[in-house]
Design a protein around this motif. Structure first.
Motif, mmCIF file in Angstrom:
data_model
loop_
_atom_site.group_PDB
_atom_site.id
_atom_site.type_symbol
_atom_site.label_atom_id
_atom_site.label_comp_id
_atom_site.label_asym_id
_atom_site.label_seq_id
_atom_site.Cartn_x
_atom_site.Cartn_y
_atom_site.Cartn_z
ATOM 1 N N LYS A 199 0.594 -2.646 -2.659
ATOM 2 C CA LYS A 199 -0.143 -2.026 -2.938
ATOM 3 C C LYS A 199 -1.591 -2.008 -3.848
ATOM 4 C CE LYS A 199 3.295 1.495 -1.336
ATOM 5 N NZ LYS A 199 3.581 2.846 -1.209
ATOM 6 N N THR A 225 -6.221 1.737 -1.319
ATOM 7 C CA THR A 225 -6.347 2.836 -1.115
ATOM 8 C C THR A 225 -6.829 3.535 -2.999
ATOM 9 O OG1 THR A 225 -4.080 3.393 -0.593
ATOM 10 C CG2 THR A 225 -4.677 5.274 -1.189
ATOM 11 N N THR A 268 -4.190 0.434 -5.788
ATOM 12 C CA THR A 268 -4.931 2.243 -5.394
ATOM 13 C C THR A 268 -6.352 2.007 -6.592
ATOM 14 O OG1 THR A 268 -2.487 3.055 -4.791
ATOM 15 C CG2 THR A 268 -3.842 4.248 -6.028
#
Length: 516
Positions: free
Chosen positions: A30, A150, A32
């Motif tokens: 992930k 994200t 971010t």
């Protein structure tokens, strides 16, 4: 509480290119990105001139670019860093083009290279006078296509989370919902840009409030050379405070002259390179001319230039002038120096590592050793691209072991408290900006700096007390960060005992002309 593998604070070229590289390398991890405005709002977006990169080995060379950078840095550059950044430039340019960034070409189909102050050759790759905007556009298109990235816009990172001199992530305020959340990460990257709004008169957007440097300072990271503030010589003159429209240095490279109100080409009196002297010399020369004359601004004369060629090369500048009532074919452009760039910041090594474990930094918020006492024009985007790549290469090493530190994380107190009076914050910010312009500007004096430090420490104590009893906001933290940055600039200005590059300090009000 949210867990992510890579937390990137900032969405300029430094943060976005790192995010893109690391997301491609590790599709199952992930990534971010936290940014306090829209994702495309950053200092990168406002970079007009371009990227300084050696592309024509017949006319130019790495050594020439290295020497120009060292001369501009006035003896304080790290020569090994300069060599590394300059020689890696062509690779990074190739990568940008592969990501979809488009740059101007000449009739032969080759890159149309511009020349700016301090450069001995034409080596500035550009997209008209909106290079940063074009790079930001191209990279964001790629970022949004990655499922493991994200992007959290309108999210404000308030502080880093640390334990045992290790960064574990950050506290983040959702500016729309006012919710405070904890983001835990294996690696945190600060790519938060500059500090221009601290001075009010700046070419930076209003988001440039030094947040990353202030957070790193509170996390006990090493901060260095904050006294080296670069003022761009030619911001469009307006009597009001706030962000100023930049008249690119490339306009002087195109052949424009600097004149006083009476028409004198004064740069001839200061430097053999005349209008194409480095930014520190041009800004200081303008500052002296304005002190001598009492005028509000000097002028950029483009009336002798080819109008059609100017409009093609600088469409945004031409249109801004026209909207402001300036016809460059017959009118001079009023200009004045404005804060433009910070040459110091968070100390990092050649892999972008700070003195805090698992905390990396990249771009204008860092002190890499590239710029020394004064940044060479168009070396900023180059530095961001090279260091973004260096950080990625370091972290992509399969043998790298990331230190894991456990810490009990207490949820932030979200109980409703009294909101801080916005008028109070606005008034204090205006006072702060005025203090920095007057006491820590282009030319500084010891007494002014000592007085400024005393006042800044009082304001810091005052605002911290208010923060303990009131509901926090991004406006509150921006002001706290600006006061923190102001204190660092003033303190390190007091400590420096020699004038170098963009730093000029005297015991008493006086100014000596430079001539080289």
């Amino acid at each position: 509480m949210t867990n992510t593998n890579y937390l990137i604070i900032g969405s300029g070229v430094a943060g976005l290119t790192f995010a893109l590289r690391i997301a491609e390398q590790f599709p199952n991890k992930k990534v971010t990105i936290v940014t306090k405005a829209n994702a495309d709002e950053s200092n990168t977006k406002y970079a007009q001139g371009g990227i300084a990169i050696v592309t024509d080995k017949n006319e130019d060379s790495y050594q020439k670019h290295i020497e120009d950078t060292l001369i501009c840095g006035d003896g304080l550059c790290d020569e090994a860093v300069v060599k590394m950044v300059v020689t890696e430039g062509p690779k990074r340019l190739k990568e940008l083009i592969e990501w979809g960034a488009k740059f101007d070409k000449n009739s032969d189909g080759n890159l149309n290279l511009g020349k700016e102050g301090g450069h001995s050759e034409n080596r500035v790759v550009h997209h008209k006078d909106q290079t940063g905007h074009e790079i930001e556009r191209a990279i964001l298109m790629q970022v949004y296509q990655k499922e493991n990235i994200t992007v959290l816009d309108h999210h404000f990172a308030t502080d880093l989370i640390t334990a045992e001199n290790c960064c574990l992530g950050a506290i983040v305020l959702d500016e729309k919902t006012k919710q405070i959340s904890t983001y835990l990460s294996d690696i945190t990257l600060l790519a938060t840009g500059g500090i221009g709004h601290l001075y009010g008169h700046t070419t930076n957007p209003v988001i440039a409030t030094g947040d990353g440097i202030a957070m790193a300072y509170r996390a006990h990271a090493d901060i260095k050379e904050m006294e080296f503030i670069q003022f761009h010589p030619t911001a469009f003159y307006e009597a009001s405070t706030g962000s100023k429209f930049l008249i690119s240095e490339a306009v002087r490279g195109f052949g424009a002259y600097l004149r006083t109100k009476k028409g004198h080409r004064f740069m001839i009196d200061y430097d053999s390179r005349e209008e194409l002297a480095s930014r520190d010399i041009v800004s200081q020369s303008i500052d002296l001319e304005l002190k001598k004359s009492g005028d509000d601004c000097v002028y950029l004369d483009c009336t002798h230039l080819d109008l059609e060629a100017f409009k093609k090369h600088f469409p945004m500048i031409y249109n801004h002038c026209l909207k402001s009532g300036i016809d460059i074919s017959k009118d001079w452009i009023p200009v004045v120096p404005a804060q433009h760039y910070l040459c110091g910041g968070i100390v990092v090594d050649t892999n972008g590592k700070t003195s805090v474990t698992n905390l990396f930094a990249c771009g204008e918020c860092t002190q890499t050793g590239l710029h020394g006492a004064n940044r060479l024009a168009s070396n900023s985007l180059l530095e961001a691209l090279v260091y973004s790549s260096r950080i990625y290469e370091y972290l992509a090493n399969p043998n790298l072991k990331i230190k894991i530190v456990k810490k009990e994380i207490l949820e932030s107190d979200t109980a409703k408290k009294t909101e801080i009076d916005s008028n109070y914050l606005d008034v204090l910010k205006a006072k702060l900006q005025h203090l920095m312009r007057q006491n820590a500007g282009i030319v500084r004096y010891d007494t002014d700096l000592l007085n400024a430090k005393e006042q800044l420490l009082k304001w810091k104590e005052e605002i911290e007390k208010i923060g303990n009893t009131h509901q926090i906001s991004s406006s509150y933290y921006e002001l706290l960060n600006m006061i923190t940055i102001g204190t660092l600039i003033v303190s390190q200005s007091i400590e420096r005992q020699e004038n170098r590059g963009g730093f000029v300090k005297f015991k008493a009000p006086s100014f000596a002309k430079k001539k080289s």
